[in-house]
Scaffold this motif. Structure first.
Motif, PDB file in Angstrom:
ATOM      1  N   VAL A 177       1.011  -1.190   0.011  1.00 42.23           N
ATOM      2  CA  VAL A 177      -0.160   0.056   0.015  1.00 42.23           C
ATOM      3  C   VAL A 177       0.809   1.298  -0.009  1.00 42.23           C
ATOM      4  CG1 VAL A 177      -1.778   1.262   1.294  1.00 42.23           C
ATOM      5  CG2 VAL A 177      -2.034  -1.277   1.152  1.00 42.23           C
ATOM      6  N   HIS A 178       0.602   2.311  -0.939  1.00 48.24           N
ATOM      7  CA  HIS A 178       1.451   3.456  -0.965  1.00 48.24           C
ATOM      8  C   HIS A 178       0.460   4.533  -0.850  1.00 48.24           C
ATOM      9  CE1 HIS A 178       5.210   1.305  -2.257  1.00 48.24           C
ATOM     10  NE2 HIS A 178       4.353   0.507  -3.011  1.00 48.24           N
ATOM     11  N   PHE A 179       0.820   5.649  -0.148  1.00 46.75           N
ATOM     12  CA  PHE A 179      -0.224   6.791  -0.105  1.00 46.75           C
ATOM     13  C   PHE A 179       0.507   7.917  -0.970  1.00 46.75           C
ATOM     14  CE2 PHE A 179      -0.022   4.408   4.000  1.00 46.75           C
ATOM     15  CZ  PHE A 179      -1.519   4.204   3.993  1.00 46.75           C
ATOM     16  N   SER A 180      -0.283   8.521  -1.539  1.00 49.19           N
ATOM     17  CA  SER A 180      -0.041   9.875  -2.407  1.00 49.19           C
ATOM     18  C   SER A 180       0.139  10.935  -1.582  1.00 49.19           C
ATOM     19  CB  SER A 180      -1.286  10.513  -3.164  1.00 49.19           C
ATOM     20  OG  SER A 180      -2.414  10.315  -2.578  1.00 49.19           O
ATOM     21  N   LYS A 181       0.839  12.268  -2.049  1.00 46.37           N
ATOM     22  CA  LYS A 181       1.114  13.078  -1.290  1.00 46.37           C
ATOM     23  C   LYS A 181      -0.096  14.222  -1.388  1.00 46.37           C
ATOM     24  CE  LYS A 181       6.280  13.093  -2.333  1.00 46.37           C
ATOM     25  NZ  LYS A 181       7.283  13.846  -2.849  1.00 46.37           N
ATOM     26  N   GLY A 182      -0.117  14.866  -0.146  1.00 48.66           N
ATOM     27  CA  GLY A 182      -1.076  15.932  -0.186  1.00 48.66           C
ATOM     28  C   GLY A 182      -2.401  15.356   0.641  1.00 48.66           C
ATOM     29  N   ILE A 183      -3.542  16.120   0.678  1.00 49.03           N
ATOM     30  CA  ILE A 183      -4.594  16.137   1.571  1.00 49.03           C
ATOM     31  C   ILE A 183      -4.927  14.528   1.292  1.00 49.03           C
ATOM     32  CG2 ILE A 183      -6.962  16.897   2.240  1.00 49.03           C
ATOM     33  CD1 ILE A 183      -5.861  19.495   1.285  1.00 49.03           C
ATOM     34  N   LYS A 184      -5.157  14.266  -0.019  1.00 47.53           N
ATOM     35  CA  LYS A 184      -5.939  13.003  -0.214  1.00 47.53           C
ATOM     36  C   LYS A 184      -5.171  11.811   0.435  1.00 47.53           C
ATOM     37  CE  LYS A 184      -7.619  10.293  -4.095  1.00 47.53           C
ATOM     38  NZ  LYS A 184      -7.487  10.410  -5.744  1.00 47.53           N
ATOM     39  N   GLY A 185      -3.835  11.788   0.154  1.00 48.29           N
ATOM     40  CA  GLY A 185      -3.154  10.848   0.956  1.00 48.29           C
ATOM     41  C   GLY A 185      -3.040  10.846   2.311  1.00 48.29           C
ATOM     42  N   GLY A 186      -3.068  12.074   2.833  1.00 53.51           N
ATOM     43  CA  GLY A 186      -3.494  12.121   4.596  1.00 53.51           C
ATOM     44  C   GLY A 186      -4.589  11.493   4.850  1.00 53.51           C
ATOM     45  N   LEU A 187      -5.481  11.587   4.032  1.00 54.99           N
ATOM     46  CA  LEU A 187      -6.960  11.002   4.406  1.00 54.99           C
ATOM     47  C   LEU A 187      -6.897   9.895   4.382  1.00 54.99           C
ATOM     48  CD1 LEU A 187      -9.233  13.906   3.030  1.00 54.99           C
ATOM     49  CD2 LEU A 187      -8.800  13.438   5.383  1.00 54.99           C
ATOM     50  N   ALA A 188      -6.328   9.197   3.488  1.00 54.65           N
ATOM     51  CA  ALA A 188      -6.306   7.760   3.197  1.00 54.65           C
ATOM     52  C   ALA A 188      -5.605   7.119   4.322  1.00 54.65           C
ATOM     53  CB  ALA A 188      -5.758   7.315   1.710  1.00 54.65           C
ATOM     54  N   ARG A 189      -4.352   7.608   4.592  1.00 53.70           N
ATOM     55  CA  ARG A 189      -3.745   7.248   5.822  1.00 53.70           C
ATOM     56  C   ARG A 189      -4.507   7.422   7.228  1.00 53.70           C
ATOM     57  NH1 ARG A 189       2.096   6.988   6.047  1.00 53.70           N
ATOM     58  NH2 ARG A 189       2.041   8.529   3.994  1.00 53.70           N
ATOM     59  N   LEU A 190      -5.075   8.300   7.199  1.00 54.82           N
ATOM     60  CA  LEU A 190      -5.993   8.279   8.583  1.00 54.82           C
ATOM     61  C   LEU A 190      -7.072   7.369   8.482  1.00 54.82           C
ATOM     62  CD1 LEU A 190      -6.510  10.144  10.987  1.00 54.82           C
ATOM     63  CD2 LEU A 190      -8.139  11.474   9.639  1.00 54.82           C
ATOM     64  N   ARG A 191      -7.631   7.092   7.283  1.00 54.51           N
ATOM     65  CA  ARG A 191      -8.723   6.120   7.297  1.00 54.51           C
ATOM     66  C   ARG A 191      -8.207   4.671   7.644  1.00 54.51           C
ATOM     67  NH1 ARG A 191     -10.523   2.938   3.213  1.00 54.51           N
ATOM     68  NH2 ARG A 191      -8.927   4.222   1.974  1.00 54.51           N
ATOM     69  N   LEU A 192      -6.907   4.136   6.982  1.00 58.89           N
ATOM     70  CA  LEU A 192      -6.350   2.935   7.053  1.00 58.89           C
ATOM     71  C   LEU A 192      -5.692   2.634   8.783  1.00 58.89           C
ATOM     72  CD1 LEU A 192      -4.674   2.438   3.536  1.00 58.89           C
ATOM     73  CD2 LEU A 192      -7.120   1.482   4.705  1.00 58.89           C
ATOM     74  N   TYR A 193      -5.236   3.707   9.308  1.00 61.44           N
ATOM     75  CA  TYR A 193      -4.922   3.473  10.544  1.00 61.44           C
ATOM     76  C   TYR A 193      -5.711   3.728  11.799  1.00 61.44           C
ATOM     77  CZ  TYR A 193       0.088   3.388   9.057  1.00 61.44           C
ATOM     78  OH  TYR A 193       1.417   2.890   8.420  1.00 61.44           O
ATOM     79  N   MET A 194      -6.498   4.749  11.529  1.00 65.94           N
ATOM     80  CA  MET A 194      -7.289   5.253  12.863  1.00 65.94           C
ATOM     81  C   MET A 194      -8.607   4.248  13.146  1.00 65.94           C
ATOM     82  SD  MET A 194      -5.655   7.519  13.954  1.00 65.94           S
ATOM     83  CE  MET A 194      -6.612   7.981  15.463  1.00 65.94           C
ATOM     84  N   ILE A 195      -9.203   3.810  11.802  1.00 64.52           N
ATOM     85  CA  ILE A 195     -10.341   3.272  12.174  1.00 64.52           C
ATOM     86  C   ILE A 195     -10.284   1.845  12.651  1.00 64.52           C
ATOM     87  CG2 ILE A 195     -12.184   1.813  10.857  1.00 64.52           C
ATOM     88  CD1 ILE A 195     -12.176   4.314   8.957  1.00 64.52           C
ATOM     89  N   PRO A 196      -8.922   1.051  12.308  1.00 64.81           N
ATOM     90  CA  PRO A 196      -8.838  -0.261  13.133  1.00 64.81           C
ATOM     91  C   PRO A 196      -8.301   0.070  14.596  1.00 64.81           C
ATOM     92  CG  PRO A 196      -7.722  -0.388  10.798  1.00 64.81           C
ATOM     93  CD  PRO A 196      -8.193   1.105  10.940  1.00 64.81           C
ATOM     94  N   LEU A 197      -7.581   0.955  14.701  1.00 64.37           N
ATOM     95  CA  LEU A 197      -7.043   1.147  16.123  1.00 64.37           C
ATOM     96  C   LEU A 197      -8.070   1.502  16.982  1.00 64.37           C
ATOM     97  CD1 LEU A 197      -3.745   3.155  15.333  1.00 64.37           C
ATOM     98  CD2 LEU A 197      -3.862   0.741  15.817  1.00 64.37           C
ATOM     99  N   PHE A 198      -8.938   2.532  16.344  1.00 64.47           N
ATOM    100  CA  PHE A 198     -10.143   2.900  16.972  1.00 64.47           C
ATOM    101  C   PHE A 198     -11.024   1.575  17.453  1.00 64.47           C
ATOM    102  CE2 PHE A 198     -14.505   4.880  17.456  1.00 64.47           C
ATOM    103  CZ  PHE A 198     -14.076   5.733  18.673  1.00 64.47           C
ATOM    104  N   ALA A 199     -11.341   0.677  16.693  1.00 68.31           N
ATOM    105  CA  ALA A 199     -12.111  -0.429  16.928  1.00 68.31           C
ATOM    106  C   ALA A 199     -11.461  -1.278  17.852  1.00 68.31           C
ATOM    107  CB  ALA A 199     -12.290  -0.997  15.540  1.00 68.31           C
ATOM    108  N   GLN A 200     -10.073  -1.474  17.744  1.00 66.50           N
ATOM    109  CA  GLN A 200      -9.381  -2.279  18.779  1.00 66.50           C
ATOM    110  C   GLN A 200      -9.501  -1.461  20.079  1.00 66.50           C
ATOM    111  OE1 GLN A 200      -8.256  -5.393  18.681  1.00 66.50           O
ATOM    112  NE2 GLN A 200      -8.362  -5.573  16.475  1.00 66.50           N
TER     113      GLN A 200
END
Length: 271
Positions: A177-200
């Motif tokens: 998985v690679h993240f693009s630069k800018g706001i779009k990449g930051g939102l994708a990173r936030l979604r893939l990291y925060m949602i699983p951590l929040f559920a756990q």
């Protein structure tokens, strides 16, 4: 990270009751905060520096690393107040920069206060276990268990969250998985990291709540503690050392006043 905060040996400061240490260090911070005598704060900083670097139990390499933010804070606060402070007896001026006797006094005073704050806080953090602090606050200071156990649970769960974050990052790298630069990449990173951590975190909090309920944990009931904290002779030694430091700083303040101290620190300036 845990190795960084592991001392070489545990000195007598580790055996001081954490509640006593917390209350006394808080009072020391208030004394330094409202003190306006440069010589007193300077000598107090030196004496508490001896306490930190002599009996914290950490290696000089780690203490030097921990001291970098304190030194930078001292330099920035002292230089800023000296160059841009107000004063009547002006020594040198250039544009917005104006160095006066009063600004130098306030600059050194502010810098020494910042350094003393850092030394006291670092001494407390490096020689106190967080879990034992909350146990001592419950037993000696009668802190409500609902607040103390909330902090204890947070401290216990933080390493697990860090491990899960590292595991999640490694899993995403393995999957390519690679993240693009800018706001779009930051939102994708936030979604893939925060949602699983929040559920756990929700699942883990639910398991803790069920375990406490199964053990018949009640906030209002009288409790026994697995880690009892009591007052010992080491607490008297600690109180004596702090009192001697205060009286020594007051005594040295009379022997080496502000004028002599400033001439010793800055011999090139025409005081």
């Amino acid at each position: 990270m845990q190795e960084l905060f592991t001392p070489v040996k545990e000195t007598w400061l580790y055996r001081v009751n954490p509640a006593v240490k917390f209350v006394l260090f808080f009072l020391l911070l208030l004394i330094v905060l409202f003190q306006r005598n440069l010589a007193f704060v300077f000598h107090l900083t030196l004496l508490y520096g001896i306490l930190l670097y002599g009996w914290s139990g950490y290696s000089w390499k780690k203490l030097g690393l921990f001291s970098i933010p304190m030194v930078l804070s001292f330099i920035s606060s002292a230089v800023t107040m000296t160059l841009f402070g107000k004063g009547v007896h002006v020594w040198w001026t250039w544009g917005l920069i104006k160095i006066s006797e009063e600004s130098l006094n306030y600059g050194l005073l502010l810098g020494c206060k910042t350094l003393c704050f850092g030394i006291i806080s670092l001494t407390f953090l490096l020689t106190t276990r967080p879990i034992m602090l909350f146990y001592a606050l419950m037993q000696q200071c009668k802190l409500a268990p609902k607040y103390a156990y909330s902090f204890i649970a947070s401290v216990r769960l933080l390493p697990m969250i860090v491990d899960e974050l590292r595991t999640r990052s490694d899993a995403l790298k393995v999957r390519g998985v690679h993240f693009s630069k800018g706001i779009k990449g930051g939102l994708a990173r936030l979604r893939l990291y925060m949602i699983p951590l929040f559920a756990q975190s929700i699942r883990r909090a639910q398991r803790v709540a069920v375990a406490m309920e199964a053990k018949r944990f009640q906030m209002s009931a009288k409790r026994t503690y697995y880690y009892p904290t009591v007052y010992t002779k080491v607490d008297i030694v600690f109180l004596t050392a702090v009192a001697i430091s205060l009286f020594s700083a007051y005594f040295l303040m009379g022997m080496i006043p502000y004028k002599s101290l400033t001439k010793w620190l800055l011999p090139a300036l025409p005081l």
